[in-house]
Design an enzyme around this catalytic site. Structure first.
Site, PDB file in Angstrom:
ATOM      1  CG  LEU A   1      -3.897   6.984   9.117  1.00 53.33           C
ATOM      2  CD1 LEU A   1      -4.094   8.471   9.393  1.00 53.33           C
ATOM      3  CD2 LEU A   1      -4.767   6.542   7.952  1.00 53.33           C
ATOM      4  CG  ASP A   2       0.676   3.989   4.372  1.00 54.38           C
ATOM      5  OD1 ASP A   2       0.653   2.933   5.032  1.00 54.38           O
ATOM      6  OD2 ASP A   2       0.246   4.089   3.208  1.00 54.38           O
ATOM      7  CE  LYS A   3       8.725   8.891   8.733  1.00 52.36           C
ATOM      8  NZ  LYS A   3      10.157   8.490   8.668  1.00 52.36           N
TER       9      LYS A   3
ATOM     10  NE  ARG B   1       1.595   5.440  -0.548  1.00 49.33           N
ATOM     11  CZ  ARG B   1       2.639   5.306   0.258  1.00 49.33           C
ATOM     12  NH1 ARG B   1       2.460   4.947   1.523  1.00 49.33           N
ATOM     13  NH2 ARG B   1       3.862   5.513  -0.200  1.00 49.33           N
TER      14      ARG B   1
END
Length: 286
Positions: free
Chosen positions: A133-135, A235
């Site tokens: 998962l993205d930060k 996103r």
């Protein structure tokens, strides 16, 4: 390393070869070593690949030390680990926003992988990254607990056998209740951090979107289900419609607060027990 797996009751009789290749999706190289070294047994007795496995049998696989070198111990703090599901083969945890999934440099200690390594250390187990998962994204994330199950879970992810449902809050009012975004995604040549819609050279990316029954002013709460898993997929797809996710530091022109993207649910059928696993990372965004 040795793994013992009990065959579930709803299992249809098949050979060891069929079990490893078709049922457990074991990579060819690993199957080759298991066969040539005769490192498979059924109920404690040595077994060849043509032997038949039945419901209730215990299949044991033995691996040599050089097959799976043990990675270096990673620093971390177990108190940051919130477990959603765990057994001997895999673990699903709730990742906080602002925390990387894994380190990019050897001296990094404050990533989820570091903290999970500290949590598993007393059990003499190690975490292995299945997906990331993205930060800025929070929520449910899956890790393998041994290197044998890692490629099996990876194959399941590729074959769309792992269901992931996200929450997001986007800018503006979305009129459609349910729709699919099918736009190819590629790298941004001008900013290596970003991805863009690139129908000519990009990779296929499909996101299913459903608006949630949450009343908001000039904002819309949505659920997103991934059919593919490209970097920044949700996103980029939502931003391409003119509805970027709130708080997005890359794709929103005026981000405020945290990125409003949360991996709410992760569903899969356990590769060995066939148990239906549903992990929900609450409370989520609403």
């Amino acid at each position: 390393m040795e793994l013992s797996i009990q065959i579930p009751q709803q299992f249809q009789e098949q050979t060891i070869r069929e079990l490893l290749e078709q049922e457990w999706l074991v990579p060819r190289k690993v199957r080759h070593f298991l066969r040539t070294r005769k490192n498979v047994s059924i109920n404690g007795e040595p077994a060849l690949f043509h032997f038949v496995v039945k419901a209730g049998d215990v299949v044991t696989l033995r691996f040599e030390e050089e097959d799976y070198p043990v990675p270096a111990t990673r620093c971390g703090d177990a108190k940051y680990v919130e477990v959603l599901f765990e057994d001997e083969q895999l673990i699903i945890v709730n990742k906080p926003t602002g925390m990387k999934t894994h380190p990019n440099q050897p001296d990094e200690c404050d990533t989820l992988l570091n903290h999970l390594a500290a949590y598993l250390a007393p059990k003499q187990q190690l975490p292995y990254v299945v997906h990331r998962l993205d930060k800025e994204t929070s929520g449910a994330i899956l890790f393998a607990k041994n290197p044998f199950v890692l490629p099996i879970l990876g194959r399941m992810l590729e074959n769309k056998q792992i269901y992931r449902r996200y929450q997001a809050i986007v800018a503006g009012d979305l009129s459609k209740k349910q729709f699919t975004i099918n736009k190819k995604i590629g790298r941004d040549r001008h900013d290596r951090r970003k991805r863009i819609i690139d129908e000519r050279k990009g990779d296929t990316a499909i996101t299913h979107v459903q608006t949630a029954e949450v009343q908001m002013t000039h904002q819309t709460a949505v659920y997103c289900v991934l059919e593919t898993g490209r970097t920044h997929q949700i996103r980029v797809h939502l931003a391409s419609l003119g509805h970027p996710i709130l708080g997005d530091p890359l794709y929103h022109s005026k981000p405020k607060g945290r990125l409003q993207l949360h991996a709410l649910e992760l569903h899969l059928l356990h590769p060995f027990t066939k148990e239906s696993i549903v992990a929900t990372a609450t409370p989520g965004l609403w």
